[in-house]
Design a protein around this motif. Structure first.
Motif, short mmCIF file in Angstrom:
data_model
loop_
_atom_site.label_atom_id
_atom_site.label_comp_id
_atom_site.label_asym_id
_atom_site.label_seq_id
_atom_site.Cartn_x
_atom_site.Cartn_y
_atom_site.Cartn_z
N LEU A 275 0.73 -0.97 0.16
CA LEU A 275 -0.18 0.09 -0.19
C LEU A 275 1.10 1.13 0.00
O LEU A 275 1.00 2.35 -0.78
N PRO A 276 1.95 1.43 0.81
CA PRO A 276 2.72 2.47 0.98
C PRO A 276 3.23 2.59 -0.57
O PRO A 276 2.90 4.06 -1.24
N ILE A 277 3.61 2.12 -1.14
CA ILE A 277 4.21 2.48 -3.00
C ILE A 277 3.41 2.43 -3.65
O ILE A 277 3.56 3.58 -4.01
N LEU A 278 2.15 1.91 -3.17
CA LEU A 278 1.27 2.65 -4.20
C LEU A 278 0.70 4.00 -4.00
O LEU A 278 0.29 4.62 -5.01
N ILE A 279 0.26 4.12 -3.04
CA ILE A 279 -0.16 5.62 -2.08
C ILE A 279 1.21 6.52 -3.08
O ILE A 279 0.64 7.98 -3.43
N VAL A 280 2.64 6.31 -2.53
CA VAL A 280 3.72 7.24 -3.19
C VAL A 280 3.76 7.60 -4.91
O VAL A 280 3.29 8.44 -5.29
N PHE A 281 2.85 5.78 -5.20
CA PHE A 281 3.16 6.93 -7.33
C PHE A 281 2.09 7.16 -7.08
O PHE A 281 1.87 7.78 -8.55
N LEU A 282 0.75 6.67 -7.23
CA LEU A 282 -0.28 7.77 -6.87
C LEU A 282 -0.35 8.83 -6.31
O LEU A 282 -0.75 10.48 -7.87
N LEU A 283 0.20 9.87 -5.76
CA LEU A 283 0.13 11.04 -6.18
C LEU A 283 1.35 11.66 -6.62
O LEU A 283 1.07 12.59 -6.78
N GLY A 284 2.39 10.82 -7.03
CA GLY A 284 3.51 11.81 -7.65
C GLY A 284 3.48 11.15 -9.16
O GLY A 284 4.64 11.40 -9.87
N GLN A 285 2.15 10.56 -9.78
CA GLN A 285 2.48 10.03 -11.00
C GLN A 285 2.72 11.23 -11.98
O GLN A 285 3.67 10.81 -13.13
N LYS A 286 2.20 11.97 -11.62
CA LYS A 286 2.08 13.27 -13.37
C LYS A 286 3.28 13.41 -13.25
O LYS A 286 4.42 13.71 -14.10
N GLN A 287 4.06 14.13 -11.75
CA GLN A 287 6.02 13.88 -12.03
C GLN A 287 6.85 13.24 -12.25
O GLN A 287 7.47 13.43 -13.10
#
Length: 299
Positions: A275-287
């Motif tokens: 879950l933490p990796i998924l959250i980090v990627f979803l928050l920063g996918q545009k960047q």
């Protein structure tokens, strides 16, 4: 009749309202678009299905996880599994250690990678190209080739079984230097020359001119580094022996050895680790996408 009314009456209609200006889409192109979307749906389902099954299995009774035929949805939803695992394992310590390593290593790699890349990209010196090629060539050497000498060196200086063994070994990476240099090469040299004329030092140019322009690339490097550090298993396995230093990956392995028949609880721990990796990627996918594109690493 006023001039504005006449002008409005004589004004030509928009192009899309003129029948002969409408572009017809060929059946072949329409079929290709439909097939493309169907292919993306199939690939997405193929990628997401294991995660979907893992989440559902974490909520099942233990005897339904590997039931044949497969039972996708649990007969009874065991939400308490996500509370029970904290009492059955030292999950808090594992997560805190993993967060600590991931954040510290990410910050260090972003700084050292961008700083070294600035030197290779913007500061001319003799042998710069050759040194850069040699440094980047280390990416082709598998870690297994120097794993044992590296372990002996770390043990000789007394850093084995300490947090420093993970931090120092992963604080520098050729990949980050290569990625950031690709982006810095796209920044006009005129900006650096103008900053030098204004009296800025090289570090001042790096800090006040180059870094503010590097947001997407830095974000992409940070996400990649954070993910790799979070998922790292071999490094902590080799260098960390005290259970108080275990990361989530080592902790799950220990948990599986203790509760190897409690499949539902194992799936619960796996979901928590992902879950933490998924959250980090979803928050920063545009960047992340913008950083990969501007770093010259598009496929």
């Amino acid at each position: 009749m006023s001039t504005n009314t006449v002008s409005s009456a004589l004004a030509s209609p928009p192009d899309e309202e003129i029948p002969w200006n409408r572009k017809t889409v060929s059946p072949t192109r329409t079929a290709g678009t439909i097939i493309g979307y169907l292919a993306m749906v199939v690939v997405s389902a193929f990628v997401l299905l294991p995660f979907f099954w893992m989440v559902l299995s974490s909520l099942k009774p233990n005897n339904e996880v590997y039931a044949i035929p497969i039972k996708w949805f649990p007969s009874v939803w065991h939400w308490e599994n996500y509370a029970t695992i904290w009492t059955k394992s030292d999950m808090t310590t594992w997560l805190l250690n993993t967060v600590f390593f991931a954040v510290v290593v990410t910050l260090l790699q972003v700084f050292t990678g961008s700083f070294a890349a600035y030197g290779f990209s913007k500061i001319p010196f003799r042998g710069r190209t050759m040194l850069f090629l040699i440094y980047i060539a280390t990416m082709a050497v598998p870690w297994q080739a120097y794993m044992i000498p590296q372990f002996k060196l770390v043990s000789a200086v007394g850093l084995s079984d300490t947090r420093w063994s993970i931090i120092l070994l992963q604080a520098f990476g050729a990949f980050g230097v290569f990625m950031m240099k690709q982006f810095y090469d796209t920044i006009p040299e005129d900006l650096s020359e103008a900053a030098r004329l204004d009296g800025l030092s090289e570090f001042g140019i790096y800090w006040r001119v180059v870094l503010p322009l590097s947001g997407p690339s830095l974000a992409a490097l940070a996400i990649i580094t954070f993910t790799n550090t979070w998922n790292d298993y071999m490094g902590p396995l080799i260098y960390l022996r005290s259970q108080k230093l275990y990361t989530i990956q080592l902790g799950l392995k220990l948990f599986i050895s203790q509760y190897n028949a409690d499949f539902a609880m194992i799936m619960t721990g796996s979901v928590i680790s992902v879950l933490p990796i998924l959250i980090v990627f979803l928050l920063g996918q545009k960047q992340f996408i913008a950083g990969i594109a501007t770093s010259g690493m598009k496929g």
